[in-house]
Write an enzyme that holds these catalytic residues in place. Structure first.
Site, PDB file in Angstrom:
ATOM      1  N   LEU A 117      -4.675  -4.036   3.767  1.00  0.00           N
ATOM      2  CA  LEU A 117      -4.030  -2.729   3.644  1.00  0.00           C
ATOM      3  C   LEU A 117      -4.525  -1.810   4.747  1.00  0.00           C
ATOM      4  O   LEU A 117      -5.631  -1.271   4.687  1.00  0.00           O
ATOM      5  CB  LEU A 117      -4.323  -2.134   2.258  1.00  0.00           C
ATOM      6  CG  LEU A 117      -3.724  -0.767   1.944  1.00  0.00           C
ATOM      7  CD1 LEU A 117      -2.215  -0.755   2.149  1.00  0.00           C
ATOM      8  CD2 LEU A 117      -4.073  -0.356   0.511  1.00  0.00           C
TER       9      LEU A 117
ATOM     10  N   ARG B  70       0.465  -0.486   7.842  1.00  0.00           N
ATOM     11  CA  ARG B  70       1.110  -1.706   7.358  1.00  0.00           C
ATOM     12  C   ARG B  70       0.315  -2.313   6.206  1.00  0.00           C
ATOM     13  O   ARG B  70      -0.911  -2.166   6.138  1.00  0.00           O
ATOM     14  CB  ARG B  70       1.219  -2.756   8.473  1.00  0.00           C
ATOM     15  CG  ARG B  70       2.025  -2.363   9.676  1.00  0.00           C
ATOM     16  CD  ARG B  70       2.361  -3.570  10.534  1.00  0.00           C
ATOM     17  NE  ARG B  70       1.189  -4.401  10.815  1.00  0.00           N
ATOM     18  CZ  ARG B  70       1.257  -5.644  11.287  1.00  0.00           C
ATOM     19  NH1 ARG B  70       2.441  -6.210  11.521  1.00  0.00           N
ATOM     20  NH2 ARG B  70       0.165  -6.336  11.549  1.00  0.00           N
TER      21      ARG B  70
ATOM     22  N   LYS C 244      -0.151  -6.126   4.670  1.00  0.00           N
ATOM     23  CA  LYS C 244       0.111  -7.532   4.944  1.00  0.00           C
ATOM     24  C   LYS C 244      -0.558  -8.358   3.859  1.00  0.00           C
ATOM     25  O   LYS C 244      -1.657  -8.019   3.415  1.00  0.00           O
ATOM     26  CB  LYS C 244      -0.455  -7.898   6.324  1.00  0.00           C
ATOM     27  CG  LYS C 244      -0.019  -9.245   6.871  1.00  0.00           C
ATOM     28  CD  LYS C 244      -0.457  -9.383   8.318  1.00  0.00           C
ATOM     29  CE  LYS C 244       0.086 -10.654   8.933  1.00  0.00           C
ATOM     30  NZ  LYS C 244      -0.293 -10.780  10.363  1.00  0.00           N
TER      31      LYS C 244
ATOM     32  N   GLY D  85     -15.803  -0.847   9.001  1.00  0.00           N
ATOM     33  CA  GLY D  85     -14.546  -1.137   8.334  1.00  0.00           C
ATOM     34  C   GLY D  85     -14.470  -2.592   7.893  1.00  0.00           C
ATOM     35  O   GLY D  85     -14.796  -3.499   8.665  1.00  0.00           O
TER      36      GLY D  85
ATOM     37  N   ASP E 236     -11.990  -4.415   7.520  1.00  0.00           N
ATOM     38  CA  ASP E 236     -11.068  -5.200   8.342  1.00  0.00           C
ATOM     39  C   ASP E 236     -11.783  -5.773   9.552  1.00  0.00           C
ATOM     40  O   ASP E 236     -11.567  -6.937   9.921  1.00  0.00           O
ATOM     41  CB  ASP E 236      -9.858  -4.355   8.765  1.00  0.00           C
ATOM     42  CG  ASP E 236     -10.241  -3.073   9.500  1.00  0.00           C
ATOM     43  OD1 ASP E 236     -11.385  -2.589   9.353  1.00  0.00           O
ATOM     44  OD2 ASP E 236      -9.375  -2.528  10.208  1.00  0.00           O
TER      45      ASP E 236
ATOM     46  N   THR F 156      -3.579   0.909  14.645  1.00  0.00           N
ATOM     47  CA  THR F 156      -3.569   2.354  14.820  1.00  0.00           C
ATOM     48  C   THR F 156      -4.716   2.757  15.731  1.00  0.00           C
ATOM     49  O   THR F 156      -4.566   3.616  16.601  1.00  0.00           O
ATOM     50  CB  THR F 156      -3.695   3.051  13.457  1.00  0.00           C
ATOM     51  OG1 THR F 156      -2.619   2.619  12.607  1.00  0.00           O
ATOM     52  CG2 THR F 156      -3.619   4.555  13.603  1.00  0.00           C
TER      53      THR F 156
END
Length: 254
Positions: free
Chosen positions: A7, A11, A13, A101, A103, A126
């Site tokens: 998330l 987007r 995915k 993060g 991610d 981003t």
């Protein structure tokens, strides 16, 4: 079957993990709008979900929205991951590990699992991120800066009579639109080059450069020696889901 969700700020995915196999799911842009409508459209037919793992970099309110939807649809709480000091063969460089993060952590873990070596992972979404890894799985730190797309939006939103519509890369732009596009790419390339040079000194090795993320296509032609990697966050989520020693995901709220 486990539902794995990446998330991001623009987007969402997802993929499935079934019997140790990562299976493709889908992706949609949410643009920070409410998730209810696209989730009902995309997941209306999903069945047999036993767990939901989420790598999120969005605001807590959006995480709450996703968790509420998952509870309603699957009768489960979503499990939200946060970056640990060490897991999946990766050691986090941050003194406060959760500030990295998730991610970035998962992408590095997946990359190191697939190919342990000195390398710099460049993620283009981003934000543009660059992280240095050694062959033993130690993270040595990284950069965060605006992606070329966000740089251009900043210029266009802060200046009059400047437009980048139709602009293209040029080494020596002679047109305003080309100058804005090329300037944003020059800035990104300069940051990457300087960071790779710093990583080479730190790691005492020339690192491989790996591009990932939805905005990587724009930079790839300008970094011909860089490798490409796809779905690293989802692959990292799959590693986490399969590793019994990985930290237990937490439910909202924190």
């Amino acid at each position: 079957m486990k539902l794995l969700i990446d998330l991001g700020n623009t987007r969402l995915k997802w993929a499935f993990l079934a019997r140790g196999e990562l299976r493709a799911g889908g992706v949609f842009a949410h643009g920070r709008a409410p998730l209810d409508v696209p989730l009902r459209r995309e997941w209306a037919e999903l069945r047999g979900i036993e767990a939901v793992l989420v790598a999120s970099v969005v605001a807590p309110s959006v995480e709450d929205e996703l968790d509420a939807w998952v509870r309603e649809r699957f009768g489960l709480h979503a499990g939200f991951l946060r970056s640990p000091a060490a897991a999946l063969g990766l050691r986090n460089a941050y003194a406060q590990p959760t500030r990295l993060g998730i991610d970035r952590f998962l992408a590095m873990a997946a990359l190191h699992d697939a190919s342990p070596r000195a390398q710099v992972l460049v993620g283009v979404g981003t934000a543009l991120t660059a992280d240095a890894l050694d062959g033993g799985g130690r993270h040595h730190g990284g950069l965060i800066l605006p992606s070329p797309h966000v740089m251009r939006e900043a210029v266009l939103g802060s200046t009059a009579r400047v437009a980048a519509l139709g602009g293209h890369w040029s080494e020596m732009p002679a047109d305003t639109a080309d100058a804005v596009v090329s300037g944003s790419l020059y800035a990104a390339l300069g940051a990457i080059d300087r960071f790779v040079a710093a990583a080479a000194r730190r790691l005492d090795a020339v690192p491989a450069v790996v591009l990932t993320g939805g905005g990587a296509e724009e930079l790839a032609p300008l970094l011909p020696d860089a490798e490409r990697a796809h779905d690293l966050v989802l692959r990292g989520l799959a590693l986490w889901a399969e590793d019994p020693s990985a930290p237990t995901p937490r439910n909202r709220p924190y």
